[in-house]
Design an enzyme around this catalytic site. Structure first.
Site, short mmCIF file in Angstrom:
data_model
loop_
_atom_site.label_atom_id
_atom_site.label_comp_id
_atom_site.label_asym_id
_atom_site.label_seq_id
_atom_site.Cartn_x
_atom_site.Cartn_y
_atom_site.Cartn_z
N GLU A 58 38.83 45.90 51.08
CA GLU A 58 40.28 45.84 51.18
C GLU A 58 40.80 47.23 51.49
O GLU A 58 40.38 48.18 50.84
CB GLU A 58 40.91 45.36 49.86
CG GLU A 58 42.40 45.15 50.00
CD GLU A 58 43.08 44.59 48.75
OE1 GLU A 58 42.41 44.49 47.71
OE2 GLU A 58 44.26 44.28 48.85
N ASN A 107 36.74 41.51 44.53
CA ASN A 107 35.85 40.71 45.38
C ASN A 107 35.39 39.45 44.65
O ASN A 107 35.03 39.49 43.48
CB ASN A 107 34.62 41.53 45.76
CG ASN A 107 34.98 42.93 46.14
OD1 ASN A 107 35.72 43.15 47.09
ND2 ASN A 107 34.50 43.90 45.38
N GLU A 158 41.66 42.51 37.67
CA GLU A 158 40.75 42.07 38.73
C GLU A 158 40.32 40.63 38.48
O GLU A 158 40.22 39.83 39.41
CB GLU A 158 39.53 42.99 38.82
CG GLU A 158 39.86 44.48 39.00
CD GLU A 158 40.85 44.79 40.10
OE1 GLU A 158 40.95 44.02 41.08
OE2 GLU A 158 41.55 45.82 40.00
N1 ARG Z 1 43.13 44.98 45.30
C1 ARG Z 1 42.72 46.16 44.57
C2 ARG Z 1 43.43 46.06 43.26
O1 ARG Z 1 44.33 45.99 42.84
C3 ARG Z 1 43.08 47.44 45.20
C4 ARG Z 1 42.41 47.73 46.49
C5 ARG Z 1 43.09 48.80 47.21
N2 ARG Z 1 42.39 49.23 48.35
C6 ARG Z 1 42.89 50.08 49.24
N3 ARG Z 1 42.16 50.45 50.20
N4 ARG Z 1 44.07 50.54 49.16
O2 ARG Z 1 43.46 45.59 42.42
ZN ZN Z 2 45.30 44.15 42.33
#
Ligand code: ARG
Ligand code: ZN
Length: 833
Positions: free
Chosen positions: A113, A245, A278
């Site tokens: 991400e 993930n 998460e």
């Molecule tokens: N989805 C992840 C989290 O909150 C954060 C990932 C962020 N990644 C990034 N490259 N900005 O919980």
């Molecule tokens: Zn998040």
């Protein structure tokens, strides 16, 4: 190039299944991908790929030579259904960006991400393409993990369709702490927390937090887990906190590993919150994901709100809420007030990684909280239930989310939706009046202009309030007034003049300007039934004093010191007392001074806080030791909220004592500390007292522990005298254990200066600005995401005096010149305006 929300179009060709084979090698990993593709509409298939060595491409088994234009592969006139095979080579050991497949301490791991998957292989790297995955990992490494269920060693199958950003792979010599969880649906789930050998003694708390999160999501949201295994992996080199993930959450090791000897109460709380966050993404993010990255708050705002609710249930609701508001104000209000302000749902971006912000996350969570308050707990539950039922397996928008609440609750959320599109923190002015037996609250709101948004419409503002009598009795329990116009009046018949308790629970993320006097605030501080409002009234009293002291050297009045002392010795919960005794931070004071038309002076603000600490210490002098003894936590360390609250109060008291005894008590406390919370409290007091042996003693004891050494690096910078802070930071970047390639270590030193030592960062000679700008330019070459994130240090430029503004402008110029990534360039350009 910019991407715009309004340009969204679904892909003409989509991918429904992805089969991947990895042959792992640090310098040359082979990735073979077989994509099952289907046409959905007219147009070319455009795949994303970045830093890939493309070895072979075949369509339905026949080798083709595709058109490759930079980071895009364009396939024209493809059949309605076909298989696309690609083979590429990548070099994980050279991947210093920590995006895609990279190596950390000899272990392979991924971060996809937002757009890291394209650095692994060619794919439609966008969240609205949801596919099932099958992954084979060839390597000598004993532990090989990916998403879903393991069907053979190193061979994984994920039955749940997901976007690329939720893909993960891990391979290494890892050891697991294992447990089981039986879901409410009867599914027996194997739980593992994977760490490097040697760290297995520090996984118990994360595992416990995971099990509690799973149970909580079943009880509160009716959401159960959906695979036979749930893996968590701790990684030392990680750009963010953690990543959700599917079935394979990857964490920055600082948010997994904890033992009483090495982790503080704050670390434990962060682990609990982030493990929950998460895990909760499995439903709010994974099962239902985002159509495009503009919808990021759909999963992040909601999941932060859920982790905040969880923490309120696990710990103290009041303490958690106050802490969340402090964070929101410190990070999001500041962002909303500067050149980086953007709506909760941004409308354009260059690098999406620059929008993982406090606004999307924390303000996004406040928006969910307001929605819940407006439709009520039952309406909220009904809307969520409809959302999960209707959109399971889909990639959605904010419109989809809001429609569920309009339907389930019969609410009209047309105006409420402005919270997603209008940036800037609303100002809510409240004037209260009592005459002829009627109490009236005159309200008016305005939203300040922000970049690209000059004029704003009035917002829906849920204002929770109550009324107290002058003697402290509650006259009116909490009531909700939903303000929709620019101006409004609330009228309540009252035979006596009441004391209004406004914005209870911080019911809306606004800046409230009320007209309460000290007498009213003292009544609220002593008696308010709403803990947030109670804390806030004390905060307003303190802030008012500190602002006047910083601007005009106004002495602290005995009335205020008496109120502070009364709170310290009261029978309120120790955690609450610690929060009530905490003075507003330097950055908060600077922003508030700026907003009242005073040009803030960082040195004066620092001196003001020191003077306030000394004054409070003097007022409480006879009580400090006894108070500290009264909140001692003898016996074995336990990380629970109650014990943590006592330690927090003890630390606050020790900090006051240090103003009186030059650090003697802190030295004694350091020597006897048997846990890292108490040890860090004592260590930072010693640093503030200028104790010359403190740093060396700590280093000798902890030099082999990387997470503890991060604390050592940070504390020395954050607790240095402002005049020395830049020199300390500079010296520490030359320490053999400093490693700019490790984000935690880099953030410890640079963040220790930027956020931990504002008066040092804002040194009048500009040395702090130059130091940070030079380092960010250097870091940008290896790790643009972290460099860009930290550049927000300069977002407060407009606040300061002309000389500092010029120096900050020069530093921004240095970064504009030196930036090699679009990430850093975008940030700097937005700050330069
Ligand atoms: N989805 C992840 C989290 O909150 C954060 C990932 C962020 N990644 C990034 N490259 N900005 O919980
Ligand atoms: Zn998040």
């Amino acid at each position: 190039t910019k991407t715009y929300l309004e340009d969204y179009a679904p892909p003409p060709v989509t991918v429904s299944h992805v089969a991947l084979r990895f042959r792992l090698a640090p310098d040359a990993t082979r990735v073979t991908a077989r994509l099952t593709c289907e046409r959905r509409g007219p147009g070319d298939m455009v795949l994303d790929g970045e830093a890939l060595k493309t070895l072979r491409v075949a369509l339905d088994g026949a080798k083709i030579t595709p058109e490759i234009d930079g980071d895009r592969m364009i396939l024209r006139e493809t059949p309605d259904a076909f298989t696309l095979e690609t083979e590429v080579e990548i070099a994980p050991e050279d991947n210093t960006e920590l995006s895609g497949l990279y190596m950390s301490n000899g272990m392979y791991c991924t971060q996809c991400e937002a757009e890291g998957f394209r650095r692994i292989t060619w794919m439609l790297d966008r969240p609205d393409v949801m596919a099932t995955y099958e992954v084979e990992i060839e390597s000598d490494l004993p532990v090989r993990l990916s998403n879903g269920d393991e069907v053979a060693p190193g061979h994984w199958r994920d039955p749940w369709p997901k976007p690329t950003y939720l893909f993960a792979l891990v391979a290494g010599e890892l050891v697991a702490t294992s447990d089981r969880f039986v879901t409410s649906e009867g599914r027996d789930v194997a739980l593992n927390v994977w760490v490097r050998p040697g760290d297995e003694g520090r996984t118990a708390y994360a595992m416990d937090a995971l099990k509690r999160s799973m149970r909580w999501d079943e009880h509160v949201y009716g959401r159960a887990y959906d695979l036979s295994v749930f893996n968590i992996v701790a990684v030392d080199d990680f750009n963010m906190g953690a990543m959700e993930n599917k079935g394979l959450n990857i964490f920055n090791s600082r948010y997994v590993l904890a033992s009483p000897e090495t982790a503080t109460d704050a670390d434990y709380a962060n682990i609990e919150r982030i493990v929950a966050h998460e895990y909760f993404h499995n439903w709010t993010g994974n099962r239902i994901t985002c159509r495009d990255w503009f919808q990021l708050c759909l999963k992040e705002g909601l999941t932060v709100f859920r982790d905040q609710q969880f923490m309120q249930d696990m710990r103290s609701e009041a303490v958690q809420r106050i802490g969340d508001v402090m964070t929101l104000r410190a990070r999001q209000f500041r962002e909303d007030a500067g050149p980086l302000a953007h709506p909760v749902r941004p409308e354009s971006f260059v690098a999406i990684d620059n929008f993982y912000t406090a606004t999307v996350y924390e303000k996004g969570a406040e928006v969910i909280g307001m929605l819940r308050r407006i439709v009520g707990a039952e309406g909220y539950a009904a809307g969520c239930a409809l959302y999960f039922e209707r959109h399971d397996g889909e990639a959605c928008t904010i419109e989809d989310w809001l429609a569920c609440f309009e339907e389930a609750c019969g609410a009209d959320l047309g105006q409420f939706k402005l919270w997603y599109s209008q940036a800037g923190t609303p100002r809510l002015r409240a004037r209260s009046e009592w005459a002829d037996g009627i109490w009236r609250l005159h309200l008016s709101q305005s939203v300040p202009p922000t970049p690209g948004q000059e004029n704003k419409a009035p917002m829906t503002i849920p204002l929770a309030f109550g009324l107290l009598a002058a003697d402290g009795r509650e006259l009116l329990p909490t009531r909700l007034h939903v303000m929709t116009g620019a101006d409004d009046v609330v009228e309540i018949p009252r035979p006596e003049r009441p004391v209004p308790s406004l914005l209870r629970g911080f019911s809306a993320p606004v800046i409230l300007e009320d007209d309460l006097g000290d007498a009213d605030r003292l009544v609220l501080l002593a008696h308010d039934t709403d803990p947030f409002a109670r804390w806030e009234s004390g905060r307003r009293l303190s802030k008012d004093r500190l602002m006047r002291h910083a601007a005009e050297s106004t002495a602290f009045d005995a009335g205020w010191l008496d109120a502070v002392a009364a709170m310290a010795v009261s029978d309120a919960d120790p955690a609450f007392r610690a929060l009530a005794l905490a003075l507003p931070g330097e950055d908060d004071l600077a922003q508030s001074l700026h907003e009242t038309g005073v040009v803030p002076d960082p040195d004066a603000i620092h001196a003001t806080r020191e003077a306030a600490l000394a004054a409070i210490a003097g007022r409480l002098a006879d009580d400090l030791d006894g108070l500290r003894a009264s909140v001692a936590t003898p016996g074995a360390y336990a990380p629970d909220a109650e014990a943590a609250g006592k330690r927090a109060l003890a630390a606050t008291l020790l900090r006051l004592t240090t103003r009186l005894d030059g650090g003697d008590a802190a030295r004694a406390a350091y020597a006897t500390a048997d846990n890292m919370t108490d040890r860090m409290a004592a260590f930072t007091c010693r640093l503030e007292a200028g104790d010359p042996d403190a740093a060396a003693e700590f280093e000798a004891a902890w030099k082999d522990d990387r997470l503890v050494m991060d604390k050592w690096f940070m504390a020395q910078v954050a607790h240095a005298a402002p005049a020395e802070a830049v020199a300390v930071a500079e010296r520490l970047t030359g320490h053999p254990a400093f490693d700019a390639k490790n984000p935690n270590r880099f953030r410890a030193v640079l963040g220790g200066l930027i956020a931990g030592n504002p008066a040092g960062f804002h040194a009048a000679n500009g040395s702090g600005y130059r130091f940070v700008a030079d380092w960010l330019v250097r870091l940008d070459r290896s790790n643009p995401q972290t460099a860009a994130r930290m550049s927000s240090a300069f977002e407060t430029r407009a606040r300061w005096d002309a000389d500092r503004q010029a120096l900050m402008g020069e530093a921004l110029g240095t970064m504009r010149e030196g930036a090699t990534s679009r990430d850093l360039r975008e940030m700097v350009e937005r700050m330069l305006g």
